[in-house]
Write a protein that holds these residues in place. Structure first.
Motif, mmCIF file in Angstrom:
data_model
loop_
_atom_site.group_PDB
_atom_site.id
_atom_site.type_symbol
_atom_site.label_atom_id
_atom_site.label_comp_id
_atom_site.label_asym_id
_atom_site.label_seq_id
_atom_site.Cartn_x
_atom_site.Cartn_y
_atom_site.Cartn_z
ATOM 1 N N PRO A 114 -3.079 -8.837 3.210
ATOM 2 C CA PRO A 114 -3.690 -7.906 4.162
ATOM 3 C C PRO A 114 -4.364 -8.642 5.311
ATOM 4 O O PRO A 114 -4.992 -9.681 5.115
ATOM 5 C CB PRO A 114 -4.708 -7.143 3.312
ATOM 6 N N VAL B 219 -7.116 -8.047 8.355
ATOM 7 C CA VAL B 219 -8.196 -7.149 8.753
ATOM 8 C C VAL B 219 -8.229 -7.032 10.280
ATOM 9 O O VAL B 219 -8.335 -8.036 10.987
ATOM 10 C CB VAL B 219 -9.552 -7.646 8.224
ATOM 11 N N LEU B 220 -8.136 -5.801 10.775
ATOM 12 C CA LEU B 220 -8.227 -5.545 12.203
ATOM 13 C C LEU B 220 -9.668 -5.208 12.579
ATOM 14 O O LEU B 220 -10.465 -4.801 11.733
ATOM 15 C CB LEU B 220 -7.310 -4.385 12.599
ATOM 16 N N ARG C 103 -4.104 3.734 9.802
ATOM 17 C CA ARG C 103 -5.528 3.389 9.716
ATOM 18 C C ARG C 103 -5.780 1.884 9.663
ATOM 19 O O ARG C 103 -6.577 1.402 8.866
ATOM 20 C CB ARG C 103 -6.162 4.083 8.501
ATOM 21 N N GLY C 104 -5.084 1.153 10.520
ATOM 22 C CA GLY C 104 -5.322 -0.278 10.641
ATOM 23 C C GLY C 104 -4.777 -1.119 9.512
ATOM 24 O O GLY C 104 -5.145 -2.296 9.390
ATOM 25 N N ASN C 105 -3.914 -0.580 8.692
ATOM 26 C CA ASN C 105 -3.308 -1.358 7.611
ATOM 27 C C ASN C 105 -2.215 -2.262 8.168
ATOM 28 O O ASN C 105 -1.174 -1.788 8.638
ATOM 29 C CB ASN C 105 -2.734 -0.432 6.540
ATOM 30 N N TYR D 259 0.860 -1.196 0.000
ATOM 31 C CA TYR D 259 0.000 0.000 0.000
ATOM 32 C C TYR D 259 0.886 1.233 0.000
ATOM 33 O O TYR D 259 2.116 1.149 0.087
ATOM 34 C CB TYR D 259 -0.980 -0.040 1.159
ATOM 35 N N ARG E 208 -5.546 -13.891 13.120
ATOM 36 C CA ARG E 208 -6.236 -12.614 13.226
ATOM 37 C C ARG E 208 -5.845 -11.929 14.533
ATOM 38 O O ARG E 208 -5.142 -12.500 15.378
ATOM 39 C CB ARG E 208 -7.757 -12.813 13.165
ATOM 40 N N HIS F 45 -10.721 -2.688 14.073
ATOM 41 C CA HIS F 45 -10.963 -1.255 13.921
ATOM 42 C C HIS F 45 -9.825 -0.659 13.098
ATOM 43 O O HIS F 45 -8.832 -1.328 12.812
ATOM 44 C CB HIS F 45 -11.099 -0.551 15.274
ATOM 45 N N ARG F 46 -9.949 0.615 12.738
ATOM 46 C CA ARG F 46 -9.027 1.243 11.798
ATOM 47 C C ARG F 46 -7.999 2.115 12.486
ATOM 48 O O ARG F 46 -7.568 3.133 11.966
ATOM 49 C CB ARG F 46 -9.821 2.073 10.783
ATOM 50 N N SER F 47 -7.536 1.727 13.639
ATOM 51 C CA SER F 47 -6.532 2.513 14.358
ATOM 52 C C SER F 47 -5.162 2.382 13.705
ATOM 53 O O SER F 47 -4.774 1.303 13.247
ATOM 54 C CB SER F 47 -6.435 2.043 15.809
ATOM 55 N N THR F 48 -4.434 3.481 13.676
ATOM 56 C CA THR F 48 -3.048 3.439 13.238
ATOM 57 C C THR F 48 -2.225 2.685 14.276
ATOM 58 O O THR F 48 -2.280 2.988 15.465
ATOM 59 C CB THR F 48 -2.501 4.864 13.061
#
Length: 356
Positions: A281, A283-284, A268-270, A249, A316, A286-289
C-alpha cells in the motif's frame, strides 16, 4: 447529466434512461457545442502531436496546439463516451453508453458508428447459447458450469429485451488486428480482425459475479491486466487465458501506471505497488479516488476526485498543484504542460506546477 455525481459517471457509468430516449441518442449526431472546453470529458489520448478527448452528449474534440484551442469532431451519436484509444497515428476508437463503438481513420476528425448495444447483446446471447449447447452434451460432467452458463444466458436474454446494452468502459488494441472491449456487468469482447467483428468472451473470464470491468492495462513486458470492481484483478499473457490475481483490497480499481514499478489506483486514495507476488500500500496525502494516471519523464502523475493532482516523488506521491472543487478524470502531457480532462472540461497545468 450534471445532476449526477461525477464519480458515479466515471466509476460505472450506469445512468439508464427510458428506451426511446436511448434510441434517440443512437440516432442523433452530437450537437455542435458553443464552448468545447467546459463540458464533462472522461478520457483523453495523444495521437502523434494531436490531442483527442471524449465525453458527454457524443462530444469528441481534438487539438493540434497542445490543448490551447479545440475543434469538435463529427460524431453520429449523442451518447456519453467513456474511453478513447488510438493504436496508431490514424486509427482510433471510442466507446461509451448504450454499447456504442465508433471508429475514426483520420486522427479523430470524423467518426463512424461500428457497433451498438443491440448488436453486442445479440453476440453475447449467441455465444452463451453455443456454450450451453456444448456443455449439455456432457451434462453430468459439467453440471456446475451448465448452471452458471444458464444463469448468464437468462440474464443476457433479459438484458437484450430491455435495452441496447449496458455501458462499455474501455477499448484497447494490442496490435492492428487484436482488440478488447470491456464494460459493466462483466461485458468482454475480443476482435481478431481489426474491429470488423467482435466475439463475446465474458464467460471465459474468472468473474462469476459479473463485476464491472473498468480498464485493460498493458505492462511494459506485454502482460495484460484487467482492473475491475470489488477488487477484481485478472491477468493474461496472450489475451485468451485469464487468471485471477490476489487483490490487496475489495474496492474498485480504475487505472494503473508503470514507472519504478506497477501501481494500481482505486477508491478513496487506495494505491498499491506490486512487490514480488504481492502488493504494497502507498499512502497518499488525501483520500481522493484516483481515476487517471500517466508516466511522464519517469514519474507517475495521478488525477482524481476533488481536483486531485499528484506527482511521484521517490516512493511517495505529493500534490502537484492546489486542489479545486471539480473532479479530474484523465490526463496526458503535451509540450511542457499536463492537459487534464474532467468535470469542468479541459485544464492545462505546467509540469513545473500551476494552472495555465
Amino acid at each position: 447529466m450534471r445532476s449526477l455525481s461525477f464519480i458515479s459517471l466515471l466509476m460505472i457509468t450506469l445512468f439508464f434512461q427510458a428506451g426511446v430516449l436511448r434510441a434517440d441518442r443512437l440516432l442523433l449526431p452530437a450537437i455542435e457545442q458553443q464552448s468545447l472546453t467546459d463540458l464533462l470529458l472522461l478520457s483523453i489520448t495523444k495521437v502523434d502531436q494531436r490531442l483527442v478527448a471524449v465525453g458527454e452528449q457524443g462530444v469528441i474534440i481534438y487539438s493540434d496546439d497542445n490543448g490551447e484551442t479545440w475543434h469538435q469532431a463529427k460524431v453520429p451519436v449523442s451518447t456519453l463516451f467513456t474511453r478513447v484509444h488510438f493504436f496508431d497515428n490514424r486509427q482510433g476508437w471510442a466507446v461509451g453508453h448504450d454499447g456504442v463503438v465508433v471508429h475514426s481513420s483520420d486522427r479523430g476528425e470524423s467518426w463512424s458508428k461500428k457497433f451498438e448495444g443491440s448488436q453486442l447483446n445479440s453476440l453475447r446471447v449467441k455465444a452463451l447459447a453455443a456454450e450451453f449447447e456444448r456443455l449439455s452434451v456432457n451434462s453430468e460432467q459439467y453440471a456446475d458450469q451448465l448452471e452458471e452458463i444458464e444463469y448468464q444466458l437468462d440474464d443476457a436474454r433479459g438484458a437484450a429485451d430491455e435495452a441496447p446494452s449496458a455501458p462499455l468502459l474501455d477499448i484497447y488494441f494490442t496490435d492492428q488486428k487484436t482488440g478488447y472491449l470491456l464494460g459493466s456487468y462483466g461485458m468482454f469482447f475480443i476482435t481478431d480482425d481489426g474491429g470488423r467483428s467482435w466475439h463475446y468472451r465474458g464467460h471465459h473470464l474468472p468473474n462469476p459475479e459479473g463485476f464491472h470491468l473498468n480498464k485493460l492495462y498493458q505492462t511494459g513486458d506485454g502482460q495484460l491486466l484487467i482492473l475491475g470492481e470489488a477488487g477484481l484483478l485478472l491477468e493474461s499473457v496472450d489475451g485468451t487465458a485469464w487468471q485471477a490475481v490476489e487483490s490487496p483490497y475489495e474496492g474498485s480499481f480504475f487505472t494503473a501506471v508503470e514507472t519504478d514499478g506497477l501501481y494500481l489506483m482505486g477508491l478513496r486514495g487506495n494505491v498499491f505497488k506490486r512487490k514480488g507476488m504481492g502488493w504494497e500500500p502507498i499512502v497518499l496525502p488525501h483520500r481522493s479516488t484516483i481515476t487517471g494516471a500517466a508516466a511522464i519523464e519517469g514519474k507517475a502523475y495521478l488525477v482524481g476526485q476533488g481536483g486531485a493532482l499528484l506527482k511521484q516523488q521517490g516512493d511517495r506521491f505529493i500534490p502537484h498543484s492546489d486542489r479545486g472543487l471539480l473532479s479530474y478524470a484523465d490526463l496526458v502531457v503535451a509540450g511542457n504542460r499536463l492537459v487534464i480532462v474532467g468535470e469542468n472540461g479541459v485544464s492545462r497545468v505546467a509540469l513545473s506546477g500551476g494552472e495555465q
